[in-house]
Structure formats: structure tokens, C-alpha cells
Write an enzyme that holds these catalytic residues in place. Sequence first.
Site, mmCIF file in Angstrom:
data_model
loop_
_atom_site.group_PDB
_atom_site.id
_atom_site.type_symbol
_atom_site.label_atom_id
_atom_site.label_comp_id
_atom_site.label_asym_id
_atom_site.label_seq_id
_atom_site.Cartn_x
_atom_site.Cartn_y
_atom_site.Cartn_z
ATOM 1 C CG ASN A 111 42.605 16.014 10.817
ATOM 2 O OD1 ASN A 111 41.668 15.283 12.226
ATOM 3 N ND2 ASN A 111 42.352 15.456 10.026
ATOM 4 C CG HIS A 113 43.554 12.717 5.426
ATOM 5 N ND1 HIS A 113 41.992 12.204 6.057
ATOM 6 C CD2 HIS A 113 43.386 11.519 4.396
ATOM 7 C CE1 HIS A 113 41.491 11.912 4.525
ATOM 8 N NE2 HIS A 113 42.414 11.559 4.235
ATOM 9 C CB SER A 140 48.918 13.223 5.498
ATOM 10 O OG SER A 140 49.545 12.725 4.857
ATOM 11 C CG ASP A 149 40.660 15.956 5.177
ATOM 12 O OD1 ASP A 149 40.034 14.595 4.719
ATOM 13 O OD2 ASP A 149 40.577 16.167 5.933
HETATM 14 C C1 GRF Z 1 42.005 7.328 12.543
HETATM 15 O O1 GRF Z 1 43.059 6.214 11.053
HETATM 16 C C2 GRF Z 1 42.042 8.611 11.723
HETATM 17 O O2 GRF Z 1 43.265 9.152 10.782
HETATM 18 C C3 GRF Z 1 40.485 8.648 11.007
HETATM 19 O O3 GRF Z 1 40.289 8.064 12.024
HETATM 20 C C4 GRF Z 1 40.751 7.068 12.593
HETATM 21 C C5 GRF Z 1 40.151 7.115 14.010
HETATM 22 O O4 GRF Z 1 40.146 6.613 14.287
HETATM 23 N N1 GRF Z 1 40.066 10.346 11.095
HETATM 24 P P1 GRF Z 1 40.443 6.613 16.177
HETATM 25 O O5 GRF Z 1 39.253 7.359 16.484
HETATM 26 O O6 GRF Z 1 41.665 7.399 16.953
HETATM 27 O O7 GRF Z 1 40.588 5.178 17.494
#
Ligand code: GRF
Length: 223
Positions: A111, A113, A140, A149
Site C-alpha cells: 500500500n 500512504h 510511504s 497503515d
Molecule cells: C494518493 O495520495 C494515495 O497515497 C492515497 O490516496 C491518493 C489516491 O490517489 N491513498 P490516486 O487515486 O492514486 O490518484
Amino acid sequence: MSITLPRLVVLISGTGRNLQAIAEATLGGSLPARISGVISNRPGVYGLERARGLGLPSTVVDHRAFPDRATFEAELAQAVDRFGVDMIALAGFMRILGSEFIARYRGRMLNIHPSLLPKYPGLHTHERALAAGDAYHGASVHFVTDELDGGPTVLQGSIAIRPDDTPESLAARIMQCVEARIYPRALAWLAEGRLSMRDGRAWLDGRALETPLQYQDSTTENP
Ligand code: GRF
């Protein structure tokens, strides 16, 4: 002899900018994997448009169509397995996954984050970094475990917060300068068999990562 690339399933919920970066890395060869499918838990999101434009198979498993999380995740796992899967990337996937689903793909699911974990798990990370007056903020990549997370962090990238930053400007720069770079890189290590999770820790090239690796790149904004 044809080399069979690991099959990567990408789970999304929104605009799909991480999906785009990952897909481009597979096309450019820096990520030796094949995206076998894209799954969104929400219909009509732009990430599905991106998947279509990239010629990637995609499907929707709408969590609202299921009476509870267990049946949603059972169908989600079926959809993942139907595409064929060796590894999973949660890319802006906004559902909290249960322990049965996580156990099914343990050690093969990453994932991203948008914070320098362990700082700011959960939501609204850019607002929280600004409110705290932090000098730096970042993103991260971590293994997914039952702790939200909280799985072992593999790779981080950070940039300086600017005095005039808003949550939106900061999020956009983190996406462009950090997320789009560190996620394909960490996924490549997993695809190459260099990265694994054992005893609750991330291991790269046979070494346990006591702290996350820090992404340094000449093109990354200098903090
Ligand atoms: C990204 O900033 C990701 O880190 C967070 O939500 C956002 C999603 O953006 N979990 P996308 O859907 O990849 O454009």
C-alpha cells in the site's frame, strides 16, 4: 524461452494517479510485472477511465452491493484471483481490509500512504502535517497487515513543505515528486523477488529493514 512476468492486480477507489505511474513503469520496463487487472470498489471513477485508456482489464466490486464486509471481501478476492495474481498494489484504495483478505495475500500486498509513517496514519495527512508546522512531508510504501497503515514500511520519500502550501498543493507535489516514484520502485523489488516480509519485518536483498529506505533522487525536490 519466454519469461513470465509476475501478475500484478491494482486496487483503486478514485482518480488512479498511482495506477497511472505503476502502469507506465511496467510499459517502460522499470517494473518487471504485468498488470493482470484493475479493480475499483466504486463505479465511474476516473481510475477506470485510465485503465481503459491503458488497455487494462478492469472490473468493479462495489462494496455498497454487499450486506457486510465479509461478503464484499469474498467477492473481491474472487475477482482478484480471476485476473490471476502474484502481487497486489493498493493504489488509492479507500476500504479497510479485513484480516481474512489480508492473510490471503500476506507478504504479496503493498500500500502507499501519503505520510512519513509512522507519522499520520489514517486520513487528512496533508492537513495534519501543515497544522503541525512540519518542515517535511512525504509518502510511504508498506506491506499491508491487520494494522491500518501499520505494516512494515519499505520505502519513503519526502519533500520540503513550502510556506504557501495548501493541503491541495502539498498533495499534488507529494503525488508527483514522491508517490509516482517510490511506488513503482518498491513494486519492482517485490516483482524481482528482492523484497519480502518475514517475522513482521520487511527484508530487501536478505537484509531486514530496521528503518524504511529513503528515496533520494536528483530530480526529487531538495528538502
Ligand atoms: C494518493 O495520495 C494515495 O497515497 C492515497 O490516496 C491518493 C489516491 O490517489 N491513498 P490516486 O487515486 O492514486 O490518484
